[in-house]
Enzyme design. Structure first.
Site, PDB file in Angstrom:
ATOM      1  CD  GLU A  58      -2.365   0.699   2.626  1.00 47.52           C
ATOM      2  OE1 GLU A  58      -3.425   1.786   2.921  1.00 47.52           O
ATOM      3  OE2 GLU A  58      -2.235   0.066   4.049  1.00 47.52           O
ATOM      4  CE  LYS A 125      -7.199   1.504   3.272  1.00 44.06           C
ATOM      5  NZ  LYS A 125      -5.684   1.760   4.374  1.00 44.06           N
ATOM      6  CB  CYS A 161      -4.441  -1.719   3.743  1.00 40.88           C
ATOM      7  SG  CYS A 161      -3.513  -2.019   6.079  1.00 40.88           S
TER       8      CYS A 161
END
Length: 554
Positions: A58, A125, A161
């Protein structure tokens, strides 16, 4: 009869896909350097491993966490230049990278798929975290879309994540037809983190009948340490591949893709001992903090006690003996045992070792203070003066030789204020800041199993600051076994004083410890940063007001 996975003609019906997990250490803010590291790793993945896909952690383009660098006006320009460079390389494999990307006037924590010189897709994200050490909502908007791409003929979903820890993003990708999920991570280490990750990945892969590639960052960034431990779980929830923790590398994984993308298992690393894992985290944190900030060397006070002994061992293992200097600064209360043990360890570890008595300096200060102190009784003021003189010596050596001062306080001491501002707290990095005292002892025993460098007497004799005659830590604190349990409940688990007493601890001990924790917040705000190894370290994790009227109890 044909074998499973083969057609009647004996030819394998399953298609092969090779994914390389790029578990690497990036430097926050160094976008050009990180871009070169990505390109070098991608070329190696292609040339050495014949990869179809290489997956990076990430925000690898900026490093993690970039914090307010994300607010710099030139961020977009620098990111776009980096993306142009990655595309111009025109590598035939698919690179899956993390970068901050602006779209519609908002900044997103993004994953991008770059293949043959083109950005084939981007994913924003969806669940930026905002708890513990994470502060992503300060910078990033929430994504809303699902990304499933055909890469090398296979349906591949992308998540980032925290998306894995929430319900929705992975489930939506699986429902959209993804047979393989690539999850980019910058997940910091704590003692139980890898076990929690495995339990989550096992459940998510099994419930959604999809294989998951979990690629994590490795290395130290300020107080955070990222442990890698990248993994692959198959669609049944079985762990197939696990990269070692605290080790950079390119880790290839082969998949046979038909009805599922099934990873071909590789031997798993042995389950690490807790002490070994914590010790590696400390070594990684020290190594990267010193090297990434350009310090030539470190210096620390070696007292003959266990905290400085473990700190010295970590420093040497992180940097090499040539870059470590240990200084013994005795006073009239320093025991002969402490002098012997400090010299023995310094000699065994081969570091530069100096002995500078603080007695003349102390006498000079006391002479200067004789008039204002007249008629008063000696107390902690005189004890703190000893610690502050040692701090001045170490900071002078730091200034003169460009060495970073490593302080040696542990979490138990930091919690209750058993430390001296501008004394033993003077320095740039506290190796043991998040390590409870009882764990310090265990780390010392563990380090000696690798090679005996810490004199056994240092570990077995009662801890003492040696600021007064016959002084012992437990003269002014509860025993460390009880203290650390109380601190764990209060600091890390937010138990009230009443709830801690209900766990079987003495009311007097609990009230005293809780009060000490509360009134010493002002000290901790002025303490150097140090390696975080628990879920609740002092620093970004725990943010209490210095001035407050909250009463402990309920």
């Amino acid at each position: 009869m044909p074998q499973a996975g083969q057609s009647a003609t004996g030819q394998s019906a399953a298609r092969k896909l090779r994914v390389v997990m790029a578990q690497l250490d990036f430097l926050v803010g160094d976008i050009p350097g990180n871009t070169d590291l990505i390109l070098d790793a991608a070329r190696r993945a292609q040339d050495e491993h014949q990869a179809d896909i290489v997956v990076f952690p990430e925000l690898c383009l900026t490093g993690y966490p970039p914090e307010d660098l994300l607010l710099r006006p030139s961020l977009d320009l620098r990111v776009n230049e980096a993306l142009d460079k990655l595309q111009s390389a025109a590598l035939p494999l698919a690179m899956v990278i993390g970068a901050p990307v602006r779209s519609g006037g908002q900044l997103y924590n993004a994953a991008l798929v770059i293949e043959s010189g083109e950005i084939r897709g981007h994913y924003f994200k969806r669940c930026p975290p905002n708890y513990q050490v994470f502060d992503e909502k300060r910078y990033f908007a929430d994504g809303s879309d699902t990304l499933v791409l055909s890469i090398k003929g296979e349906s591949v979903g992308i998540t980032v994540c925290e998306d894995l820890w929430k319900e929705g993003p992975l489930e939506d990708a699986a429902a959209a037809g993804a047979q393989l999920i690539l999850n980019l991570n910058a997940s910091p280490y704590d003692i139980d983190k890898q076990a929690r990750r495995k339990a989550l990945l096992e459940r998510k892969a099994r419930e959604n009948q999809v294989s998951v590639v979990y690629v994590n960052l490795v290395g130290g960034q300020d107080e955070l340490v990222f442990d890698g431990g990248s993994m692959v779980f198959d669609h049944s929830g079985a762990l197939s591949v696990e990269a070692p923790q605290f080790a950079e590398g390119l880790y290839p994984v082969d998949f046979l893709c038909e009805h599922h993308c099934q990873p071909i298992s590789r031997p798993l690393p042995p389950e690490p001992q807790l002490e070994a894992n914590v010790y590696k985290a400390l070594v990684t944190g020290v190594r990267d903090y010193v090297n990434k900030n350009g310090f030539k060397s470190v210096v620390l006070g070696l007292s003959g006690g266990i905290d400085s002994a473990v700190t010295l061992a970590v420093a040497v293992d992180a940097l090499g003996k040539e870059r470590v200097r240990a200084v013994m600064m005795p006073f009239r209360y320093t025991s002969g045992i402490s002098l012997e043990d400090a010299e023995a360890q310094a000699t065994t570890m081969g570091v530069q070792y100096d002995v500078f008595s603080i007695e003349p300096m102390y006498d000079a200060f006391m002479a200067a203070l004789a008039e204002p102190f007249a008629g008063t009784t000696p107390d902690t003021t005189e004890e703190n003066l000893q610690a502050r003189l040692r701090g001045v010596l170490l900071m002078s050596l730091s200034n003169k030789f460009g060495s970073l001062v490593l302080t040696t306080g542990n979490k138990s001491e930091m919690a209750v204020g058993y430390s001296t501002l501008y004394g033993d707290m003077a320095g740039g990095f506290d190796v043991l800041k998040d390590v409870p005292k009882t764990l310090v002892f265990r780390l010392a025993w563990y380090r000696n199993t690798l090679s005996p460098v810490i004199p056994e007497r240092v570990i077995t004799r009662p801890p003492s600051a040696e600021l007064a005659p016959d002084q012992k830590d437990e003269d002014s604190l509860p025993g460390y076994d009880a203290l650390d349990q109380i601190l764990n409940l209060y600091v890390e688990r937010d138990y009230s004083a009443d709830a801690i007493v209900a766990e079987g601890f003495e009311r007097a001990d609990v009230d005293r410890v809780v009060r000490l924790v509360d009134i010493n917040e002002y000290k901790r705000r002025q303490a150097p940063i140090g390696v975080r190894i628990t879920e609740r370290g002092f620093g970004k994790d725990r943010r209490y007001p210095i001035t407050n009227g909250w009463k402990s109890g309920k």
